[in-house]
Design a protein around this motif. Structure first.
Motif, short mmCIF file in Angstrom:
data_model
loop_
_atom_site.label_atom_id
_atom_site.label_comp_id
_atom_site.label_asym_id
_atom_site.label_seq_id
_atom_site.Cartn_x
_atom_site.Cartn_y
_atom_site.Cartn_z
N GLU A 334 0.82 -1.21 0.00
CA GLU A 334 0.00 0.00 0.00
C GLU A 334 0.85 1.26 0.00
O GLU A 334 0.42 2.32 -0.43
CB GLU A 334 -0.95 0.01 1.20
CG GLU A 334 -2.10 -0.99 1.08
CD GLU A 334 -3.27 -0.62 1.97
OE1 GLU A 334 -3.53 0.58 2.16
OE2 GLU A 334 -3.92 -1.55 2.48
N LEU A 335 2.07 1.15 0.47
CA LEU A 335 2.96 2.30 0.49
C LEU A 335 3.68 2.49 -0.84
O LEU A 335 3.94 3.63 -1.26
CB LEU A 335 3.98 2.13 1.62
CG LEU A 335 5.07 3.20 1.74
CD1 LEU A 335 4.45 4.57 1.99
CD2 LEU A 335 6.05 2.83 2.84
N HIS A 352 1.91 9.11 5.65
CA HIS A 352 1.25 7.82 5.81
C HIS A 352 1.57 7.25 7.18
O HIS A 352 2.45 7.75 7.89
CB HIS A 352 1.70 6.87 4.71
CG HIS A 352 3.20 6.76 4.64
ND1 HIS A 352 3.98 7.65 3.92
CD2 HIS A 352 4.07 5.90 5.23
CE1 HIS A 352 5.25 7.34 4.06
NE2 HIS A 352 5.34 6.27 4.85
N GLY A 353 0.84 6.20 7.53
CA GLY A 353 1.02 5.64 8.85
C GLY A 353 0.70 4.17 8.92
O GLY A 353 1.00 3.40 8.01
N ALA A 354 0.02 3.76 10.01
CA ALA A 354 -0.20 2.35 10.29
C ALA A 354 -0.94 1.63 9.16
O ALA A 354 -0.61 0.49 8.84
CB ALA A 354 -0.98 2.21 11.60
N GLY A 383 9.30 9.49 8.89
CA GLY A 383 9.46 8.41 9.86
C GLY A 383 8.80 8.72 11.19
O GLY A 383 8.19 7.85 11.81
N TYR A 384 8.89 9.97 11.62
CA TYR A 384 8.25 10.34 12.88
C TYR A 384 6.73 10.24 12.79
O TYR A 384 6.06 9.83 13.74
CB TYR A 384 8.65 11.76 13.26
CG TYR A 384 10.14 11.94 13.51
CD1 TYR A 384 10.94 10.87 13.91
CD2 TYR A 384 10.75 13.19 13.33
CE1 TYR A 384 12.30 11.03 14.13
CE2 TYR A 384 12.11 13.36 13.56
CZ TYR A 384 12.88 12.28 13.95
OH TYR A 384 14.23 12.46 14.18
N GLU A 385 6.19 10.60 11.63
CA GLU A 385 4.74 10.47 11.44
C GLU A 385 4.34 9.00 11.40
O GLU A 385 3.30 8.60 11.94
CB GLU A 385 4.31 11.18 10.17
CG GLU A 385 2.85 10.97 9.76
CD GLU A 385 1.85 11.62 10.72
OE1 GLU A 385 0.64 11.47 10.48
OE2 GLU A 385 2.27 12.27 11.71
N GLN A 386 5.16 8.17 10.78
CA GLN A 386 4.89 6.73 10.75
C GLN A 386 4.73 6.17 12.16
O GLN A 386 3.74 5.49 12.47
CB GLN A 386 6.03 5.99 10.04
CG GLN A 386 6.13 6.19 8.55
CD GLN A 386 7.32 5.44 7.97
OE1 GLN A 386 8.25 5.06 8.70
NE2 GLN A 386 7.30 5.21 6.67
N VAL A 387 5.70 6.43 13.01
CA VAL A 387 5.69 5.80 14.34
C VAL A 387 4.64 6.42 15.25
O VAL A 387 4.11 5.73 16.14
CB VAL A 387 7.08 5.83 14.99
CG1 VAL A 387 8.07 5.03 14.13
CG2 VAL A 387 7.60 7.24 15.20
N ARG A 388 4.31 7.69 15.04
CA ARG A 388 3.20 8.27 15.80
C ARG A 388 1.92 7.52 15.52
O ARG A 388 1.17 7.14 16.42
CB ARG A 388 3.02 9.76 15.42
CG ARG A 388 1.88 10.45 16.18
CD ARG A 388 1.30 11.62 15.40
NE ARG A 388 0.68 11.23 14.15
CZ ARG A 388 -0.52 10.69 14.03
NH1 ARG A 388 -1.25 10.43 15.11
NH2 ARG A 388 -1.00 10.36 12.85
N SER A 389 1.65 7.28 14.23
CA SER A 389 0.44 6.58 13.83
C SER A 389 0.44 5.14 14.34
O SER A 389 -0.59 4.63 14.81
CB SER A 389 0.32 6.61 12.30
OG SER A 389 -0.75 5.81 11.85
#
Length: 454
Positions: A334-335, A352-354, A383-389
């Motif tokens: 999906e990414l 993007h995220g989870a 990367g920071y947005e990824q792990v936040r999600s």
């Protein structure tokens, strides 16, 4: 359905680089227990290996909000948001203090050798989702251990797996034999030994992205003090209007300056560009090397080779898990369409995220530079947005997991012909579309960039 006892287990985070430490900070903020496993002796071990290179993104874009919240009680003071850190600055002034704040939630000198569902290999369906994960680790003293965890966040990066210089993605014939004369990293020309290695020598630089720009600028600077220093810049495709990036139009000025520095190295005669050259053979010619292309062209001998053809993910430790990866990029399916380097630049990749990082194996996520597989357009902010999600998703806060909390600057300089030749420096889990010498003197923007997270 997970049992109560399973949800009380820690979440393992593989790698104590920028994305891994940010993931741990977000997990703590959500009331969960992270366990960070780092193969190096300190936080940001990969970043420290390119400590001489300056990021092209300023401090204001390379620290994570949850991390800053965790650091605040320690007395940590955020550096000037408008200044540009080097890799060494990033590691010493942010990553290590953050790791120290996380305390015993981090284990160093621990190598993850495999991850599986407890009691279930990859082929077993029965009762799979109800089982926790088993993480196999190898300690520096030779002992082994199995750790049981509720979820897995792989932020181990791609630094240890540089791509070969062969044009078909495999090592060129003779590449391994000539290993003593080939480097896959941007050289630190402040080191006298490294300076002596390249000074007065003819060096082939292979690659077409920010890391190659960095090497060309370094060698051009060295040539001013060491006569006879010359670079042969080898590109697998041709030179076009986008080859040197966005220049003064780049919304990240330091990155634009980097491309202009590489162009200046060619224009000023410190480097010759060879286009459409896909290496198949590295031949020995006495103490020197001759590169041969698939079309039969042979270059004049060189003394050294700097191969900056990108990095790729090592997915072997996740082999017993069910991942759904794009066949080209080795990124989550999906990414992958969102980061296709033939279409997107760093700033045009949708945050993007989870959801986009999910796999058939529930509660397994690959984040940071490694999540992009072979694509080069990664930014630390992404990367920071990824792990936040992901932390929100693991906490059951699906509304927050789906919410976008990041706006990226559009730059339009990472796309275009030849991008696959250089998936950037990709250092640890913070690498991406950035790299430039800290001593760049070209008169625009700030002194320059980095291979470690823009």
């Amino acid at each position: 359905m997970r049992s109560h006892s399973t949800t009380e287990l820690p979440v393992v985070v593989i790698g104590a680089g920028p994305a891994g430490l940010a993931a741990a900070a977000h997990l703590v903020d959500r009331g969960m227990t992270p366990l960070v496993l780092e193969s190096g002796p300190a936080a940001g071990a990969a970043v420290r290996e390119w400590s001489h290179v300056r990021l092209f993104s300023p401090w204001g874009e390379v620290t994570d909000p949850a991390a800053e919240k965790l650091l605040a009680p320690t007395g940590w003071v955020k550096p000037d948001p408008a200044t540009y850190p080097s890799g060494g600055d990033w590691a010493e002034q942010y990553l290590q203090p953050l790791a120290d704040a996380l305390g015993d939630r981090i284990r160093y000198s621990v190598t993850v050798t495999g991850v599986s569902r407890a009691g279930r290999d990859r082929g077993v369906d029965a009762g799979r989702e109800g089982q926790p994960f088993t993480v196999y680790v190898h300690h520096a003293d030779g002992t082994e251990e199995r750790i049981t965890v509720r979820a897995v966040i792989d932020a181990s990066g791609t630094w240890t797996t540089p791509s070969p210089l062969g044009g078909d993605g495999l090592p060129a014939l003779g590449e391994r034999t000539a290993a003593d004369c080939i480097s896959y990293r941007v050289p630190d020309l402040k080191d006298p030994a490294v300076r002596a290695r390249y000074g007065g020598k003819r060096t082939a630089v292979i690659g077409s992205g920010a890391s190659a720009f960095t090497a060309l600028a370094y060698l051009a600077d060295l040539a001013k003090d060491a006569p006879g220093t010359h670079a042969v810049w080898i590109l697998r495709r041709g030179i076009s209007g986008s080859t040197f990036g966005g220049g003064e139009a780049d919304q990240l000025p330091a990155r634009g300056a980097l491309g202009l520095a590489a162009k200046a190295a060619v224009d000023d005669g410190y480097a010759d560009a060879v286009t459409g050259f896909r290496t198949t053979v590295v031949e020995k010619a006495g103490d020197r090397l001759v590169l041969v292309a698939e079309d039969g062209r042979r270059l004049d001998p060189v003394d050294e080779i700097i191969a900056l053809t990108g990095f790729r993910p090592d997915l072997s430790v996740l082999a017993e898990l069910r991942l759904n990866l794009d066949e080209r990029l080795q990124a989550p399916v999906e990414l992958a369409p969102l980061i296709d380097p033939n279409v997107h630049s760093c700033g045009t990749v949708y945050p993007h995220g989870a959801k986009e990082l999910s796999h058939p194996e529930q509660d397994v996520y690959v984040v940071g530079m490694k999540s992009y597989g072979r694509a080069p357009t990664f930014l630390a902010m992404t990367g920071y947005e990824q792990v936040r999600s992901i932390a929100a998703a693991l906490a059951g806060d699906h509304e927050a997991a789906e919410r976008v909390e990041l706006t990226l600057p559009e730059t339009g300089v990472c796309g275009g012909a030849g991008l696959f030749d250089e998936p950037e420096a990709a250092q640890g889990d913070g690498g991406g579309c950035c790299a430039a010498p800290a001593t760049l003197h070209i008169g625009i923007g700030a002194p320059a960039a980095s291979p470690g997270g823009c």
